[in-house]
Design an enzyme around this catalytic site. Structure first.
Site, mmCIF file in Angstrom:
data_model
loop_
_atom_site.group_PDB
_atom_site.id
_atom_site.type_symbol
_atom_site.label_atom_id
_atom_site.label_comp_id
_atom_site.label_asym_id
_atom_site.label_seq_id
_atom_site.Cartn_x
_atom_site.Cartn_y
_atom_site.Cartn_z
ATOM 1 N N GLY A 150 31.553 13.910 12.295
ATOM 2 C CA GLY A 150 32.940 14.379 12.141
ATOM 3 C C GLY A 150 33.887 13.533 11.606
ATOM 4 O O GLY A 150 35.091 13.763 11.907
ATOM 5 N N SER A 151 33.496 12.741 10.710
ATOM 6 C CA SER A 151 34.559 11.904 9.868
ATOM 7 C C SER A 151 35.540 12.745 9.261
ATOM 8 O O SER A 151 36.747 12.447 9.029
ATOM 9 C CB SER A 151 33.706 10.871 9.338
ATOM 10 O OG SER A 151 33.374 11.389 8.179
ATOM 11 N N ASN A 152 34.927 13.863 8.484
ATOM 12 C CA ASN A 152 35.977 14.977 8.075
ATOM 13 C C ASN A 152 36.719 15.495 8.935
ATOM 14 O O ASN A 152 38.344 15.644 8.557
ATOM 15 C CB ASN A 152 35.246 15.726 7.053
ATOM 16 C CG ASN A 152 34.852 15.495 5.743
ATOM 17 O OD1 ASN A 152 35.584 15.071 4.908
ATOM 18 N ND2 ASN A 152 33.423 14.818 5.645
ATOM 19 N N HIS B 77 31.671 19.686 0.237
ATOM 20 C CA HIS B 77 30.271 19.371 -0.045
ATOM 21 C C HIS B 77 29.916 18.129 -0.936
ATOM 22 O O HIS B 77 30.957 17.864 -1.898
ATOM 23 C CB HIS B 77 29.734 20.372 -1.038
ATOM 24 C CG HIS B 77 28.145 20.328 -1.294
ATOM 25 N ND1 HIS B 77 27.276 20.429 -0.665
ATOM 26 C CD2 HIS B 77 27.713 19.898 -2.737
ATOM 27 C CE1 HIS B 77 25.860 20.066 -1.388
ATOM 28 N NE2 HIS B 77 26.451 19.711 -2.499
ATOM 29 N N MET C 162 25.986 22.332 9.695
ATOM 30 C CA MET C 162 24.799 22.208 8.984
ATOM 31 C C MET C 162 23.934 23.489 9.290
ATOM 32 O O MET C 162 22.902 23.733 9.195
ATOM 33 C CB MET C 162 23.768 21.016 9.698
ATOM 34 C CG MET C 162 24.371 19.666 9.550
ATOM 35 S SD MET C 162 24.892 19.218 7.808
ATOM 36 C CE MET C 162 23.470 19.032 7.272
ATOM 37 N N ARG C 163 24.695 24.683 8.962
ATOM 38 C CA ARG C 163 24.149 26.015 8.859
ATOM 39 C C ARG C 163 24.727 26.798 7.939
ATOM 40 O O ARG C 163 25.847 26.721 7.617
ATOM 41 C CB ARG C 163 24.455 26.543 10.408
ATOM 42 C CG ARG C 163 23.563 26.122 11.560
ATOM 43 C CD ARG C 163 23.742 26.634 13.058
ATOM 44 N NE ARG C 163 23.085 25.875 13.919
ATOM 45 C CZ ARG C 163 21.946 26.040 14.279
ATOM 46 N NH1 ARG C 163 21.253 27.232 13.859
ATOM 47 N NH2 ARG C 163 21.164 25.224 14.888
ATOM 48 N N ASN D 49 34.555 24.609 2.851
ATOM 49 C CA ASN D 49 33.682 23.767 3.086
ATOM 50 C C ASN D 49 33.830 22.550 2.216
ATOM 51 O O ASN D 49 34.312 22.602 1.303
ATOM 52 C CB ASN D 49 32.451 24.409 2.803
ATOM 53 C CG ASN D 49 31.027 23.469 3.053
ATOM 54 O OD1 ASN D 49 30.936 22.783 4.147
ATOM 55 N ND2 ASN D 49 30.214 23.342 1.865
ATOM 56 N N GLU E 17 36.042 12.388 0.296
ATOM 57 C CA GLU E 17 35.859 13.681 0.967
ATOM 58 C C GLU E 17 37.129 13.642 1.799
ATOM 59 O O GLU E 17 37.722 14.566 2.224
ATOM 60 C CB GLU E 17 34.679 13.699 1.772
ATOM 61 C CG GLU E 17 33.430 13.859 0.993
ATOM 62 C CD GLU E 17 32.195 14.123 1.745
ATOM 63 O OE1 GLU E 17 32.240 14.674 2.837
ATOM 64 O OE2 GLU E 17 31.133 13.654 1.391
ATOM 65 N N ASP F 244 26.545 27.165 -1.047
ATOM 66 C CA ASP F 244 27.651 26.292 -1.612
ATOM 67 C C ASP F 244 27.823 26.900 -3.062
ATOM 68 O O ASP F 244 28.158 26.083 -4.402
ATOM 69 C CB ASP F 244 27.134 24.809 -2.233
ATOM 70 C CG ASP F 244 26.713 24.163 -0.690
ATOM 71 O OD1 ASP F 244 27.355 24.207 0.174
ATOM 72 O OD2 ASP F 244 25.483 23.299 -0.553
HETATM 73 C C1 GRF Z 1 29.647 15.125 4.632
HETATM 74 O O1 GRF Z 1 29.126 14.294 3.661
HETATM 75 C C2 GRF Z 1 30.098 16.629 4.037
HETATM 76 O O2 GRF Z 1 30.428 16.622 2.764
HETATM 77 C C3 GRF Z 1 28.939 17.281 4.324
HETATM 78 O O3 GRF Z 1 28.165 16.911 5.624
HETATM 79 C C4 GRF Z 1 28.754 15.532 5.790
HETATM 80 C C5 GRF Z 1 29.399 15.462 7.052
HETATM 81 O O4 GRF Z 1 30.280 14.143 7.533
HETATM 82 N N1 GRF Z 1 29.067 18.762 4.311
HETATM 83 P P1 GRF Z 1 30.998 14.260 8.757
HETATM 84 O O5 GRF Z 1 30.348 14.767 9.899
HETATM 85 O O6 GRF Z 1 32.189 14.873 8.315
HETATM 86 O O7 GRF Z 1 31.170 12.764 8.937
#
Ligand code: GRF
Length: 215
Positions: free
Chosen positions: A12-14, A109, A90-91, A107, A174, A145
């Site tokens: 969940g870093s994003n 990517h 991841m789905r 999303n 990202e 995607d």
């Molecule tokens: C990221 O590389 C994103 O591009 C991909 O999954 C990864 C998720 O990373 N879809 P995080 O869980 O947000 O750290």
């Protein structure tokens, strides 16, 4: 104010980058709910820390993939969610969610689409020998995607890069472009025409080739 629902499966870093931009007052939106399909997703800790409601929904509790997504839709509708952000979910998103939120799911990517879609975009770029890769924020459609691109950022790839070193370089971008795309959406500046995303007040530097000066 725009209510955002986040779907995440892992660290969940994003998700964190989105929270940080909101808390800094840069995005006029708030995350109302995190839904995860993994009980041990670290994203849950982040939600707790920032007092964001979260739900773990176990896909195995449902008779079909679609039924799992129907449940997600119910939870998002309860909280009046206007935009769904897939932050490392991841789905493949199934029709119940796509139909309930048309052009309202985005999303991130880790590659420059349409190159290297699917899993392990960074590894694919390294193994292909690409010299430039990056990341893409796009609207989600029924394909893998394939939805309309909102914003991209590029990084150089060294012949000596590994999946890990490239992933780290891409991840830093990202964390800039995903919140930025959400901000554009929240400001009502995105319009989809066919597969082209028109951006009101578009500045070329919003898609600068390397290390975009987004703020
Ligand atoms: C990221 O590389 C994103 O591009 C991909 O999954 C990864 C998720 O990373 N879809 P995080 O869980 O947000 O750290």
């Amino acid at each position: 104010m725009l209510n955002i629902g986040v779907l995440a499966s892992g660290r969940g870093s994003n998700f964190q980058a989105i929270i940080d931009e909101m808390e800094a007052g840069k995005i006029n939106a708030s995350v109302k709910l995190l839904i995860t399909d993994k009980a041990d997703a670290y994203a849950i800790e982040r939600a707790k820390k920032h007092s964001i409601a979260y739900l773990y929904i176990n896909p195995r509790d449902f008779g079909s993939k679609d039924a799992f997504f129907v449940k997600i839709v119910e939870e998002f509708i309860k909280r009046d969610i206007g935009l769904v952000a897939l932050a490392g979910f991841m789905r493949i998103v199934r029709p119940p969610l796509l139909d309930a939120f048309p052009n309202r799911i985005i999303n991130i990517h880790p590659a420059l689409l349409p190159s290297f879609p699917g899993l392990h975009g960074q590894k694919q770029a390294v193994e292909y020998g690409a010299r430039i890769s990056g990341c893409t924020v796009h609207f989600v459609d029924a394909g893998m995607d394939t939805g309309p691109i909102i914003i991209q950022a590029a990084v150089p790839v060294s012949p000596d890069d590994t999946e890990e070193t490239l992933s780290e370089r891409i991840l830093r971008l990202e964390h800039k472009i995903f919140p930025h795309a959400i901000r554009l959406y929240a400001e009502g500046r995105l319009r989809i025409e066919g597969r082209i995303v028109k951006i009101d007040g578009y500045r070329l530097e919003d898609n600068a080739i390397i290390n975009p000066p987004l703020n």
